[in-house]
Design a protein around this motif. Sequence first.
Motif, PDB file in Angstrom:
ATOM      1  N   SER A 176       0.849  -1.201   0.000  1.00  0.00           N
ATOM      2  CA  SER A 176       0.000   0.000   0.000  1.00  0.00           C
ATOM      3  C   SER A 176       0.879   1.244   0.000  1.00  0.00           C
ATOM      4  CB  SER A 176      -0.955  -0.005   1.187  1.00  0.00           C
ATOM      5  OG  SER A 176      -0.228  -0.091   2.381  1.00  0.00           O
ATOM      6  N   GLY A 177       0.277   2.375  -0.327  1.00  0.00           N
ATOM      7  CA  GLY A 177       1.033   3.630  -0.427  1.00  0.00           C
ATOM      8  C   GLY A 177       1.288   4.014  -1.867  1.00  0.00           C
ATOM      9  N   LEU A 178       0.936   3.101  -2.784  1.00  0.00           N
ATOM     10  CA  LEU A 178       1.126   3.403  -4.206  1.00  0.00           C
ATOM     11  C   LEU A 178      -0.224   3.390  -4.925  1.00  0.00           C
ATOM     12  CD1 LEU A 178       4.308   1.200  -4.790  1.00  0.00           C
ATOM     13  CD2 LEU A 178       4.209   3.690  -4.684  1.00  0.00           C
ATOM     14  N   ASN A 179      -1.299   3.519  -4.147  1.00  0.00           N
ATOM     15  CA  ASN A 179      -2.646   3.495  -4.726  1.00  0.00           C
ATOM     16  C   ASN A 179      -2.964   4.845  -5.378  1.00  0.00           C
ATOM     17  OD1 ASN A 179      -2.088   2.269  -2.243  1.00  0.00           O
ATOM     18  ND2 ASN A 179      -4.205   1.950  -1.726  1.00  0.00           N
ATOM     19  N   ASN A 180      -3.703   4.782  -6.453  1.00  0.00           N
ATOM     20  CA  ASN A 180      -4.219   6.004  -7.095  1.00  0.00           C
ATOM     21  C   ASN A 180      -3.139   6.988  -7.531  1.00  0.00           C
ATOM     22  OD1 ASN A 180      -7.028   5.816  -7.278  1.00  0.00           O
ATOM     23  ND2 ASN A 180      -7.225   6.121  -5.061  1.00  0.00           N
ATOM     24  N   VAL A 181      -2.006   6.472  -7.968  1.00  0.00           N
ATOM     25  CA  VAL A 181      -0.963   7.385  -8.462  1.00  0.00           C
ATOM     26  C   VAL A 181      -0.544   6.956  -9.877  1.00  0.00           C
ATOM     27  CG1 VAL A 181      -0.070   8.096  -6.210  1.00  0.00           C
ATOM     28  CG2 VAL A 181       0.893   6.087  -7.326  1.00  0.00           C
ATOM     29  N   LYS A 182       0.109   7.887 -10.564  1.00  0.00           N
ATOM     30  CA  LYS A 182       0.480   7.609 -11.948  1.00  0.00           C
ATOM     31  C   LYS A 182       1.700   6.687 -11.999  1.00  0.00           C
ATOM     32  CE  LYS A 182       1.705  10.925 -14.961  1.00  0.00           C
ATOM     33  NZ  LYS A 182       1.729  11.989 -15.922  1.00  0.00           N
ATOM     34  N   PHE A 183       1.641   5.680 -12.858  1.00  0.00           N
ATOM     35  CA  PHE A 183       2.839   4.854 -13.063  1.00  0.00           C
ATOM     36  C   PHE A 183       3.056   4.598 -14.543  1.00  0.00           C
ATOM     37  CE2 PHE A 183       1.189   0.666 -14.268  1.00  0.00           C
ATOM     38  CZ  PHE A 183      -0.125   0.712 -13.850  1.00  0.00           C
ATOM     39  N   ARG A 184       4.301   4.280 -14.871  1.00  0.00           N
ATOM     40  CA  ARG A 184       4.677   3.953 -16.251  1.00  0.00           C
ATOM     41  C   ARG A 184       4.989   2.467 -16.295  1.00  0.00           C
ATOM     42  NH1 ARG A 184       8.307   8.429 -18.601  1.00  0.00           N
ATOM     43  NH2 ARG A 184       6.311   9.421 -18.265  1.00  0.00           N
ATOM     44  N   ASP A 185       4.427   1.787 -17.275  1.00  0.00           N
ATOM     45  CA  ASP A 185       4.573   0.338 -17.326  1.00  0.00           C
ATOM     46  C   ASP A 185       5.493  -0.066 -18.476  1.00  0.00           C
ATOM     47  OD1 ASP A 185       4.333  -2.333 -17.121  1.00  0.00           O
ATOM     48  OD2 ASP A 185       2.159  -2.375 -17.020  1.00  0.00           O
ATOM     49  N   SER A 186       6.753  -0.370 -18.158  1.00  0.00           N
ATOM     50  CA  SER A 186       7.741  -0.847 -19.144  1.00  0.00           C
ATOM     51  C   SER A 186       7.616  -0.181 -20.507  1.00  0.00           C
ATOM     52  CB  SER A 186       7.607  -2.356 -19.363  1.00  0.00           C
ATOM     53  OG  SER A 186       7.827  -3.037 -18.197  1.00  0.00           O
ATOM     54  N   GLY A 187       7.444   1.097 -20.509  1.00  0.00           N
ATOM     55  CA  GLY A 187       7.424   1.808 -21.782  1.00  0.00           C
ATOM     56  C   GLY A 187       6.126   1.672 -22.575  1.00  0.00           C
ATOM     57  N   GLY A 238       3.241   2.895 -21.652  1.00  0.00           N
ATOM     58  CA  GLY A 238       2.320   3.996 -21.383  1.00  0.00           C
ATOM     59  C   GLY A 238       2.173   4.329 -19.917  1.00  0.00           C
ATOM     60  N   ASP A 239       1.488   5.422 -19.645  1.00  0.00           N
ATOM     61  CA  ASP A 239       1.249   5.871 -18.275  1.00  0.00           C
ATOM     62  C   ASP A 239      -0.175   5.525 -17.855  1.00  0.00           C
ATOM     63  OD1 ASP A 239       3.753   6.836 -18.395  1.00  0.00           O
ATOM     64  OD2 ASP A 239       3.229   8.949 -18.355  1.00  0.00           O
ATOM     65  N   TRP A 240      -0.321   5.078 -16.635  1.00  0.00           N
ATOM     66  CA  TRP A 240      -1.600   4.608 -16.138  1.00  0.00           C
ATOM     67  C   TRP A 240      -1.808   5.144 -14.732  1.00  0.00           C
ATOM     68  CZ3 TRP A 240      -3.927   1.532 -19.841  1.00  0.00           C
ATOM     69  CH2 TRP A 240      -3.075   1.009 -20.809  1.00  0.00           C
ATOM     70  N   LEU A 241      -3.053   5.062 -14.283  1.00  0.00           N
ATOM     71  CA  LEU A 241      -3.343   5.402 -12.888  1.00  0.00           C
ATOM     72  C   LEU A 241      -3.456   4.079 -12.129  1.00  0.00           C
ATOM     73  CD1 LEU A 241      -3.920   7.972 -11.219  1.00  0.00           C
ATOM     74  CD2 LEU A 241      -6.356   7.452 -11.483  1.00  0.00           C
ATOM     75  N   SER A 242      -2.759   3.990 -11.003  1.00  0.00           N
ATOM     76  CA  SER A 242      -2.763   2.703 -10.286  1.00  0.00           C
ATOM     77  C   SER A 242      -4.103   2.460  -9.594  1.00  0.00           C
ATOM     78  CB  SER A 242      -1.621   2.651  -9.278  1.00  0.00           C
ATOM     79  OG  SER A 242      -1.811   3.609  -8.262  1.00  0.00           O
ATOM     80  N   GLU A 243      -4.304   1.215  -9.158  1.00  0.00           N
ATOM     81  CA  GLU A 243      -5.532   0.773  -8.517  1.00  0.00           C
ATOM     82  C   GLU A 243      -5.831   1.598  -7.258  1.00  0.00           C
ATOM     83  OE1 GLU A 243      -2.682  -0.765  -8.807  1.00  0.00           O
ATOM     84  OE2 GLU A 243      -2.940  -2.455 -10.127  1.00  0.00           O
ATOM     85  N   THR A 266       5.382  -7.802 -13.268  1.00  0.00           N
ATOM     86  CA  THR A 266       5.122  -6.422 -12.867  1.00  0.00           C
ATOM     87  C   THR A 266       6.427  -5.632 -12.974  1.00  0.00           C
ATOM     88  OG1 THR A 266       3.425  -7.171 -11.337  1.00  0.00           O
ATOM     89  CG2 THR A 266       4.326  -4.970 -10.929  1.00  0.00           C
ATOM     90  N   ASP A 267       6.404  -4.564 -13.734  1.00  0.00           N
ATOM     91  CA  ASP A 267       7.586  -3.716 -13.884  1.00  0.00           C
ATOM     92  C   ASP A 267       7.077  -2.290 -14.037  1.00  0.00           C
ATOM     93  OD1 ASP A 267      10.121  -2.818 -14.211  1.00  0.00           O
ATOM     94  OD2 ASP A 267      10.584  -3.944 -16.027  1.00  0.00           O
ATOM     95  N   ARG A 268       6.809  -1.681 -12.888  1.00  0.00           N
ATOM     96  CA  ARG A 268       6.167  -0.369 -12.888  1.00  0.00           C
ATOM     97  C   ARG A 268       7.097   0.701 -12.328  1.00  0.00           C
ATOM     98  NH1 ARG A 268       0.084  -1.052 -10.375  1.00  0.00           N
ATOM     99  NH2 ARG A 268      -0.762  -2.424 -11.983  1.00  0.00           N
ATOM    100  N   VAL A 269       7.091   1.851 -12.990  1.00  0.00           N
ATOM    101  CA  VAL A 269       7.771   3.021 -12.437  1.00  0.00           C
ATOM    102  C   VAL A 269       6.674   3.950 -11.933  1.00  0.00           C
ATOM    103  CG1 VAL A 269       9.307   4.948 -12.874  1.00  0.00           C
ATOM    104  CG2 VAL A 269       9.590   2.817 -14.174  1.00  0.00           C
ATOM    105  N   TYR A 270       6.554   4.062 -10.631  1.00  0.00           N
ATOM    106  CA  TYR A 270       5.578   4.991 -10.060  1.00  0.00           C
ATOM    107  C   TYR A 270       6.165   6.391 -10.126  1.00  0.00           C
ATOM    108  CZ  TYR A 270       2.658   1.186  -8.529  1.00  0.00           C
ATOM    109  OH  TYR A 270       1.825   0.102  -8.527  1.00  0.00           O
ATOM    110  N   LEU A 271       5.452   7.266 -10.821  1.00  0.00           N
ATOM    111  CA  LEU A 271       5.973   8.614 -11.045  1.00  0.00           C
ATOM    112  C   LEU A 271       5.722   9.488  -9.827  1.00  0.00           C
ATOM    113  CD1 LEU A 271       4.842   8.910 -14.748  1.00  0.00           C
ATOM    114  CD2 LEU A 271       7.082   8.238 -13.883  1.00  0.00           C
ATOM    115  N   ASP A 272       4.608   9.255  -9.154  1.00  0.00           N
ATOM    116  CA  ASP A 272       4.344   9.905  -7.869  1.00  0.00           C
ATOM    117  C   ASP A 272       4.437   8.791  -6.837  1.00  0.00           C
ATOM    118  OD1 ASP A 272       3.562  12.258  -9.241  1.00  0.00           O
ATOM    119  OD2 ASP A 272       1.619  11.321  -9.595  1.00  0.00           O
ATOM    120  N   THR A 273       5.006   9.105  -5.701  1.00  0.00           N
ATOM    121  CA  THR A 273       5.213   8.054  -4.713  1.00  0.00           C
ATOM    122  C   THR A 273       4.522   8.384  -3.412  1.00  0.00           C
ATOM    123  OG1 THR A 273       7.328   7.605  -5.716  1.00  0.00           O
ATOM    124  CG2 THR A 273       7.010   6.744  -3.549  1.00  0.00           C
ATOM    125  N   GLY A 274       3.792   7.421  -2.887  1.00  0.00           N
ATOM    126  CA  GLY A 274       3.149   7.616  -1.593  1.00  0.00           C
ATOM    127  C   GLY A 274       4.129   7.389  -0.451  1.00  0.00           C
TER     128      GLY A 274
END
Length: 236
Positions: A119-130, A132-137, A147-155
Motif C-alpha cells: 500500500s502507499g502506491l494506490n491512485n498514483v500515476k505509473f509507467r509500465d515498461s514503456g 504507457g502511463d496509467w493510474l494505479s488501482e 510487474t515492472d512499474r515506475v511509479y511517477l508519484d510516490t506515496g
Amino acid sequence: MSQLSPLEPGKAIRGGVPILFPQFGNTGNSVRHGFARTSQWGYSKAASTASKAVFELSSSEATKKLWPFDFSAIYTVAIDSDRLSMHLKVSNTGKAPLEFTPGLHGYFSTLDIEQTQISGLNNVKFRDSGIGDWLSEPDELRIKSVTDRVYLDTGHPIIVKTPEKSLSITQSGFTNTVVWNPWAGSAKEIIDMGDMDYKNMICIEPAIYDAPKSLPPGESWSGSQEIVHTPNNKDG
Ligand code: TA6
C-alpha cells in the motif's frame, strides 16, 4: 539473495541492494543500470561505526570509459534494531554538469508473493515498461503477473505486508519508485535466478527515472531509503 547469483567481480548480484548509478536501466548512454553496481567501492573505516558502514566510489579511468564525467559517490548504510537506512550522496567534482538517474534496486523477501500486499502506491500515476502511463488501482497492490512499474508519484510510507512481516518504507531525494517482479515467464529467462524464486521476492526501488537529475559543477545530490521492519510474531 538468489542462490544462483555468481559472487564474481564485475557481475551484479541478484539480491541485496544493487546501487544503480549513473543510470537506471537504459535511461542514459552508459551501461544498463550503471556501473556502480559492479564496481569495487572503497570502505571508509574512518567514517564507519559499529552500526554504520560508509563506502566510496569516485570517477577513474575505468568509469570514464563508461561515462565521461568526474564524480564522487558516498554510500552509507546504517542498521538499528528494527530499521535499515541507506543513503547515497553524489557530488559533481568536474567542470561539466552531470545528468544521472540513480536508484537503489532493493530485493525484499516474502514467504509468498501471492499473499503479499503493497500500500502507499494506490491512485498514483505509473509507467509500465514503456507501454504507457496509467493510474494505479485504488486498493493495495497485489502482484499476480509480471510487474515492472515506475511509479511517477510516490506515496509515503509504502507498506509491504508479507505473511511473515510488515515493512514501512520511506524515501527522500528519489522522485520515483519502481516495483518489479518478473513472475514465472521472465524468471525462467533470468539465468542467475531460480525458476521459482519469483514467488519469494519483490523489488521496491527508490529511483529517479523520468526526469534525470542535473547537477552543476561543485554541487551534490542525496537520496535515501529507510525501511522499518515489524515481524508478524516475535519469531518473524
Ligand atoms: O528495476 C526493474 C528492472 O529495471 C526490470 O526491468 C528488470 O529487468 C530488473 O530491473 C532487473 O534488471 P537486471 O539488469 O538486474 O537483470
